[in-house]
Design a protein around this motif. Structure first.
Motif, PDB file in Angstrom:
ATOM      1  N   SER A   1       0.978  -1.131   0.042  1.00  0.00           N
ATOM      2  CA  SER A   1      -0.207   0.018  -0.022  1.00  0.00           C
ATOM      3  C   SER A   1       0.750   1.220   0.026  1.00  0.00           C
ATOM      4  O   SER A   1       0.317   2.247  -0.071  1.00  0.00           O
TER       5      SER A   1
ATOM      6  N   GLY B   1     -14.852  -3.734  -1.144  1.00  0.00           N
ATOM      7  CA  GLY B   1     -14.546  -3.701  -2.282  1.00  0.00           C
ATOM      8  C   GLY B   1     -15.336  -3.375  -3.583  1.00  0.00           C
ATOM      9  O   GLY B   1     -16.448  -3.399  -3.499  1.00  0.00           O
TER      10      GLY B   1
ATOM     11  N   ALA C   1      -1.966  -2.492 -12.391  1.00  0.00           N
ATOM     12  CA  ALA C   1      -2.688  -1.861 -11.108  1.00  0.00           C
ATOM     13  C   ALA C   1      -1.511  -1.421 -10.153  1.00  0.00           C
ATOM     14  O   ALA C   1      -0.641  -2.052  -9.879  1.00  0.00           O
TER      15      ALA C   1
ATOM     16  N   LEU D   1      -6.207  -1.218  -5.619  1.00  0.00           N
ATOM     17  CA  LEU D   1      -6.601  -1.689  -6.966  1.00  0.00           C
ATOM     18  C   LEU D   1      -5.826  -2.970  -7.228  1.00  0.00           C
ATOM     19  O   LEU D   1      -4.380  -3.025  -6.985  1.00  0.00           O
ATOM     20  N   ASN D   2      -6.253  -4.155  -7.510  1.00  0.00           N
ATOM     21  CA  ASN D   2      -5.617  -5.328  -7.274  1.00  0.00           C
ATOM     22  C   ASN D   2      -5.413  -6.063  -8.777  1.00  0.00           C
ATOM     23  O   ASN D   2      -4.227  -6.378  -9.190  1.00  0.00           O
TER      24      ASN D   2
ATOM     25  N   ASP E   1      -3.636   2.992  -6.457  1.00  0.00           N
ATOM     26  CA  ASP E   1      -5.071   3.808  -6.661  1.00  0.00           C
ATOM     27  C   ASP E   1      -5.054   4.257  -8.021  1.00  0.00           C
ATOM     28  O   ASP E   1      -5.796   5.038  -8.331  1.00  0.00           O
TER      29      ASP E   1
ATOM     30  N   VAL F   1     -10.524   5.251  -3.428  1.00  0.00           N
ATOM     31  CA  VAL F   1     -10.257   4.094  -4.029  1.00  0.00           C
ATOM     32  C   VAL F   1      -9.060   3.476  -2.981  1.00  0.00           C
ATOM     33  O   VAL F   1      -8.393   4.101  -2.614  1.00  0.00           O
ATOM     34  N   TYR F   2      -9.056   2.149  -2.690  1.00  0.00           N
ATOM     35  CA  TYR F   2      -8.090   1.632  -1.612  1.00  0.00           C
ATOM     36  C   TYR F   2      -6.715   0.797  -2.221  1.00  0.00           C
ATOM     37  O   TYR F   2      -5.698   0.855  -1.642  1.00  0.00           O
TER      38      TYR F   2
ATOM     39  N   THR G   1     -10.362  -4.923 -10.281  1.00  0.00           N
ATOM     40  CA  THR G   1     -10.917  -4.883  -8.766  1.00  0.00           C
ATOM     41  C   THR G   1     -10.138  -3.952  -7.864  1.00  0.00           C
ATOM     42  O   THR G   1      -8.912  -3.889  -7.916  1.00  0.00           O
ATOM     43  N   ASP G   2     -10.859  -3.348  -6.833  1.00  0.00           N
ATOM     44  CA  ASP G   2     -10.543  -2.710  -5.695  1.00  0.00           C
ATOM     45  C   ASP G   2     -10.693  -3.874  -4.518  1.00  0.00           C
ATOM     46  O   ASP G   2     -11.893  -3.899  -4.092  1.00  0.00           O
TER      47      ASP G   2
END
Length: 343
Positions: free
Chosen positions: A77, A186, A126, A154-155, A129, A151-152, A168-169
């Protein structure tokens, strides 16, 4: 207000070890609680590529015959600028990794790269964010796509049948010391024309992680990271529906000839969902922290990044007949026929 994550203590320990540069835990498989179906021991290890730094995702580029491997290189993160994407020659027995894209060099900004997708000459990835685009051969930056706040995490990134990107978030966050919270259950975003729009925020997503288009279902398959369900979501729908239930803590998803392959942190395994079944069958076990898998369509291999082990393992795609024989015969999920691997 952030709330404590619902993920298991064991998973949290693995993630915290990864954030702190922890060592591999020895690849001891956990018990497969909740997994339906027997183990189909038809997959075989075909090789290993070492020397990565928190590898999160692998994407096969069939045009160049290379593997791209995204490396978080620390806290997933934190905007530390040290993320990178490695390139591995798929046909080279030595499988030496070289630098494709490196944060802080040649005008590149890259913090904690995760899932990837290839569209034309652009490799999309990704990065916390935003989604960043790089030229697939030169590695030069070509675009940065912002996302609407909040937004936390993004994967994963997948290409839809409409040519848009779907992202996906997972809705989780890590602070500088590795503490994890889950401020959101999510969402899934759609990206078109350099604009990102949230298209589904169903609480049943339960921290969505991997995503892949399944042409047979005419829907995306989505893996829940905080729940036991493998999900289906069709563009235009406001809700998701479960298509299988198993160990949970799903990460990477690939659809190969209508068969859905999914990695699970919960039982350190790779599973397959056969067409017409709702039972997940374990095809590889003993792979701790298996992250966002890829598929080498030329050599019929599943590519598994070992998040806390700093390597990528290569496994043969198991025979459909062997896996089907190991799975129970109940269920009636939609059949699928299209091979979307190596796109």
């Amino acid at each position: 207000m952030s709330r404590p994550t619902a993920l298991s203590a064991a998973l949290l320990a693995l993630l915290l070890a990864a954030c702190g540069g922890g060592a591999d835990d020895g690849d001891t498989a956990a018990a497969g609680g909740g997994v339906e179906g027997a183990t189909a021991r038809s997959a075989e290890r075909a090789g290993t590529v070492e020397g990565f730094r928190t590898p999160e995702s692998v994407k096969y580029d069939s045009a160049q015959d290379v593997y791209f491997v995204s490396n978080i290189a620390g806290n997933p993160s934190q905007k530390d600028g040290n993320g990178y994407i490695a390139r591995v020659a798929a046909g080279d027995d030595a499988r030496a990794a070289t630098m494709a894209v490196e944060g802080g060099k040649n005008g590149v900004t890259l913090h904690a790269p995760k899932g990837m997708a290839i569209v034309g000459d652009t490799l999309w990835v990704a990065d916390i964010d935003v989604v960043r685009g790089f030229h697939r051969t030169t590695g030069a930056p070509v675009a940065t796509i912002p996302f609407p706040r909040p937004v936390y995490f993004l994967n994963d990134v997948a290409v839809g049948p409409d040519g848009a990107l779907y992202v996906t978030d997972t809705g989780i966050q890590f602070d500088a010391s590795g503490g994890m919270t889950a401020p959101s259950t999510g969402r899934i975003f759609r990206v078109e024309g350099r604009r990102a729009t949230a298209v589904v925020s169903d609480t049943a997503l339960a921290a969505p992680n991997g995503i892949a288009w399944d042409a047979g279902r005419q829907a995306f398959v989505v893996g829940s990271f905080a729940g036991p369900a493998l999900l289906s979501w069709a563009p235009g729908d406001s809700t998701v529906r479960p298509i299988a239930t198993g160990a949970g803590q799903y990460d990477g998803i690939e659809v190969v000839g209508g068969r859905v392959f999914v990695s699970s942190w919960a039982d350190s395994s790779l599973h397959v969902l056969e067409p017409g079944s709702s039972a997940l069958t374990r095809v590889v076990s003993g792979i701790a922290a298996p992250a966002d898998i890829g598929v080498d369509s030329r050599r019929s291999l599943i590519l598994v990044p070992i998040f806390t082990g700093n390597r990528v393992e290569l496994w043969t795609i198991p025979d459909a007949g062997a896996a089907a024989a190991a799975a129970p015969a109940d269920s009636a999920a939609d059949s699928a026929a299209a091979d979307t691997a190596g796109r």
